[in-house]
Design a protein around this motif. Structure first.
Motif, mmCIF file in Angstrom:
data_model
loop_
_atom_site.group_PDB
_atom_site.id
_atom_site.type_symbol
_atom_site.label_atom_id
_atom_site.label_comp_id
_atom_site.label_asym_id
_atom_site.label_seq_id
_atom_site.Cartn_x
_atom_site.Cartn_y
_atom_site.Cartn_z
ATOM 1 N N ASP A 42 -0.572 5.675 -6.645
ATOM 2 C CA ASP A 42 0.334 6.820 -6.654
ATOM 3 C C ASP A 42 -0.077 7.900 -5.654
ATOM 4 N N LYS A 53 1.051 6.439 0.486
ATOM 5 C CA LYS A 53 2.471 6.507 0.814
ATOM 6 C C LYS A 53 2.676 7.110 2.194
ATOM 7 N N ASP A 90 7.831 5.341 5.164
ATOM 8 C CA ASP A 90 8.943 5.041 4.257
ATOM 9 C C ASP A 90 9.075 3.544 3.982
ATOM 10 N N TYR A 91 8.014 2.787 4.283
ATOM 11 C CA TYR A 91 8.007 1.350 4.021
ATOM 12 C C TYR A 91 7.326 0.998 2.699
ATOM 13 N N TRP A 92 6.518 1.901 2.156
ATOM 14 C CA TRP A 92 5.653 1.538 1.034
ATOM 15 C C TRP A 92 6.434 0.959 -0.141
ATOM 16 N N HIS A 93 7.597 1.519 -0.434
ATOM 17 C CA HIS A 93 8.379 1.010 -1.570
ATOM 18 C C HIS A 93 8.935 -0.397 -1.311
#
Length: 152
Positions: A39, A44, A49-52
């Motif tokens: 977390d 992140k 913006d790729y982590w998810h």
């Protein structure tokens, strides 16, 4: 392909590797204990913006990982071998394992898997390359051998 991080310690490295995994359609395996929380904003931030989008599997232990992946081809990245990463023939579903940044894969694991140990050549002055750089170098060699077939 599969990248495996055994007890990673630095969230920025894991985030960078996660980003590389997303952009090559590679699964990322993390084996606990981790040196950070998933977390944390650092992981992140480095994964942008790729982590998810990371195809991520978290394992409770090395033993759990090994039990679930019996019979799979696992390469162990280390500075303690002479076999170069470019000398092996990678296949589509291989695993490439990296150890913790501060100490690498434990000797007992390396000794039990000597034929599967691979290294990135470098001059003797340094101890090792950065983990995320090492993962990218070996991952892209594997995909080069597979004609950059990312199975999109």
């Amino acid at each position: 392909m599969n990248i495996v991080l055994l007890n990673p310690e630095i969230p920025y490295n894991t985030g960078n590797i996660g980003r590389s995994c997303v952009l090559t359609n590679t699964k990322l395996h993390l084996i606990k204990p981790l040196g950070f929380s998933l977390d944390e904003k650092q992981i992140k931030r480095s994964g942008l913006d790729y982590w998810h989008l990371v195809d991520l599997k978290v394992w409770e232990s090395y033993d759990e990982f090994m039990e679930a992946n019996k019979g799979k081809k696992i390469y162990y990245a280390t500075t303690k071998t002479k076999q170069k990463y470019s000398d092996v023939r990678f296949e589509e579903n291989d695993f490439i394992m990296f150890g913790p940044e501060s100490r690498g894969i434990p000797e007992n694991i390396l000794n039990a898997n000597k034929d599967m140990c691979i290294t990135i050549p470098m001059i003797k002055m340094g101890r090792s390359l950065n983990l995320s750089n090492s993962a990218a170098i070996i991952l892209y060699e594997a995909f080069r051998q597979l004609n950059f077939n990312f199975n999109e």
